[in-house]
Design a protein around this motif. Structure first.
Motif, PDB file in Angstrom:
ATOM      1  N   UNK A 236      40.096  43.509  43.631  1.00  0.00           N
ATOM      2  CA  UNK A 236      40.910  45.078  42.843  1.00  0.00           C
ATOM      3  C   UNK A 236      41.766  44.433  42.700  1.00  0.00           C
ATOM      4  N   UNK A 237      42.643  44.241  44.017  1.00  0.00           N
ATOM      5  CA  UNK A 237      44.391  44.287  43.730  1.00  0.00           C
ATOM      6  C   UNK A 237      44.392  42.926  42.905  1.00  0.00           C
ATOM      7  N   UNK A 238      43.674  42.571  42.084  1.00  0.00           N
ATOM      8  CA  UNK A 238      44.598  41.813  40.936  1.00  0.00           C
ATOM      9  C   UNK A 238      44.457  42.248  39.282  1.00  0.00           C
ATOM     10  N   UNK A 239      43.213  43.121  39.450  1.00  0.00           N
ATOM     11  CA  UNK A 239      42.945  43.931  38.437  1.00  0.00           C
ATOM     12  C   UNK A 239      43.871  45.167  39.403  1.00  0.00           C
ATOM     13  N   UNK A 240      44.186  45.741  39.678  1.00  0.00           N
ATOM     14  CA  UNK A 240      45.341  46.585  40.106  1.00  0.00           C
ATOM     15  C   UNK A 240      46.474  46.819  39.174  1.00  0.00           C
ATOM     16  N   UNK A 241      46.683  45.056  40.266  1.00  0.00           N
ATOM     17  CA  UNK A 241      48.414  44.678  39.285  1.00  0.00           C
ATOM     18  C   UNK A 241      48.093  44.652  38.071  1.00  0.00           C
ATOM     19  N   UNK A 242      47.294  44.351  37.299  1.00  0.00           N
ATOM     20  CA  UNK A 242      47.385  43.504  35.579  1.00  0.00           C
ATOM     21  C   UNK A 242      47.961  44.679  35.537  1.00  0.00           C
ATOM     22  N   UNK A 243      46.501  45.842  35.730  1.00  0.00           N
ATOM     23  CA  UNK A 243      46.603  47.452  34.817  1.00  0.00           C
ATOM     24  C   UNK A 243      47.810  47.906  34.775  1.00  0.00           C
ATOM     25  N   UNK A 244      48.675  48.104  36.286  1.00  0.00           N
ATOM     26  CA  UNK A 244      50.369  48.059  36.566  1.00  0.00           C
ATOM     27  C   UNK A 244      51.121  48.008  35.254  1.00  0.00           C
ATOM     28  N   UNK A 245      50.931  46.694  34.898  1.00  0.00           N
ATOM     29  CA  UNK A 245      51.942  46.240  34.502  1.00  0.00           C
ATOM     30  C   UNK A 245      51.910  46.366  32.835  1.00  0.00           C
ATOM     31  N   UNK A 246      50.555  46.206  33.093  1.00  0.00           N
ATOM     32  CA  UNK A 246      50.284  46.887  31.726  1.00  0.00           C
ATOM     33  C   UNK A 246      50.362  47.984  30.951  1.00  0.00           C
ATOM     34  N   UNK A 247      50.175  48.911  32.035  1.00  0.00           N
ATOM     35  CA  UNK A 247      50.912  49.892  31.342  1.00  0.00           C
ATOM     36  C   UNK A 247      52.732  50.240  31.858  1.00  0.00           C
ATOM     37  N   UNK A 248      52.654  49.530  32.996  1.00  0.00           N
ATOM     38  CA  UNK A 248      54.136  50.012  33.070  1.00  0.00           C
ATOM     39  C   UNK A 248      55.039  48.930  31.630  1.00  0.00           C
ATOM     40  N   UNK A 249      54.503  48.208  30.958  1.00  0.00           N
ATOM     41  CA  UNK A 249      55.893  47.069  30.471  1.00  0.00           C
ATOM     42  C   UNK A 249      56.514  47.914  29.216  1.00  0.00           C
TER      43      UNK A 249
END
Length: 342
Positions: free
Chosen positions: A186-199
């Motif tokens: 869950x933490x890995x997916x959350x970080x991936x989504x955070x970067x995908x949205x922010x980048x």
């Protein structure tokens, strides 16, 4: 005599009937009192485990051992019948809340309202810190204990990737018996989504070629300061140094590169000993993040403060002095690190 005998039997029968009604009434009121009286839960945070196939006798025995209830299993069974909950109690861990009644507890068990626990990944932890913290939680099932970092990344579908920095610091809810790998996922997916949205919304002209490089920079910002107001300024300093190909010269990367050799202090020899993470000897970003950056550090890396500042030095109170020239910086170093303020 016969009439008197019949009258006596009627009196006895009436007395027995009255006794039965009285006993039944007392039992009814006692059961009703039991159902609405709060359990004896002196302190918050207690719980009860209901195993698969557990009987009311098992549940009540546990409650008695905890001194939470002295009622008989029959009372509990009757309450479940009255609530249409018999045969559909779910296994799991249930919170014993202060003020909770037997009716509340049966309701939780019937609806499967198991106790939620929380595990917090702290901003700035390394992946090693995260693994140690997970290993110390006795309410989790440890299915990664014998798996190395590479194996964990393979399990997450990211084979070959370095795990550092890739898990978002946040609080994750779980129930007793969940696996530590499920929290990592869950933490890995959350970080991936955070970067995908922010980048995509990053500031223009950044010297960052990918979201991963943004993650690396964010991890450095995370380790350099815990002050929200300083993160964009520190990110701005590093961005300008990257743009001008100036050495980043940041101690946290050196410390990370030292690994177990770091004993609490950095010596001059450490700054001159070349490693992939020594930003005093190598231009540019280190090869991987050096910690798990939080959302705020990621935002700072992607939206650094504008300006001309190229240096900063710690004041000693958690804040920093920023400078645009080496001369200004040297004065700040003399004042705040060497205590030679002019």
């Amino acid at each position: 005599m016969k009439v008197r005998g019949i009258a006596l039997w009627r009196v006895i029968l009436l007395a027995v009937l009255i006794a039965i009604i009285a006993t039944g009434s007392w039992l009814w009121f006692d059961w009703a009192r039991f159902a609405r009286t709060p359990l004896a839960v002196p302190v918050a945070g207690q719980s009860i485990d209901v195993a698969r196939g557990a009987s009311f006798k098992d549940i009540v025995r546990d409650l008695r051992n905890r001194k939470a209830s002295r009622a008989s299993p029959l009372y509990w069974r009757l309450l479940a019948m009255q609530m249409h909950a018999s045969g559909r109690l779910h296994a799991g861990e249930y919170a014993l809340r202060q003020g909770m009644t037997p009716r509340d507890l049966i309701g939780d068990m019937a609806s499967g309202k198991v106790m939620q626990r929380n595990f917090t990944i702290v901003d700035g932890w390394t992946f090693a810190d995260l693994r140690r913290a997970l290993a110390s939680v006795d309410t989790l099932t440890h299915d990664t204990a014998s798996t190395d970092d590479a194996g964990i990344m393979k399990q997450l579908g990211a084979e070959g990737d370095n795990p550092e920095g890739r898990f978002l610091p946040e609080t994750y809810a779980y129930v007793k018996g969940d696996t530590d790998s499920s929290i990592l996922k869950r933490a890995y997916v959350a970080m991936t989504k955070t970067l995908d949205v922010a980048w995509p919304g990053r500031a223009q002209g950044l010297p960052l070629a990918s979201p991963y490089e943004a993650l690396i920079l964010a991890s450095i910002v995370e380790k350099e300061t815990g002050r929200a107001d300083e993160r964009p300024r520190i990110a701005g300093v590093f961005v300008r140094r990257l743009q001008q190909r100036i050495l980043l010269q940041t101690d946290p990367t050196v410390i990370y590169g030292m690994g177990a050799a770091y004993a609490g202090n950095i010596h001059k020899s450490d700054l001159t000993t070349d490693t992939p993470y020594n930003t005093y000897t190598r231009v540019g970003l280190p090869p991987t993040p050096i910690a798990l950056p939080g959302r705020a550090a990621i935002q700072a890396a992607l939206h650094p403060a504008e300006g001309k500042e190229l240096y900063f030095v710690a004041r000693g109170d958690g804040s920093h002095v920023f400078s645009s020239t080496l001369e200004e910086h040297n004065r700040a170093v003399a004042c705040y690190q060497l205590k030679r303020c002019q």
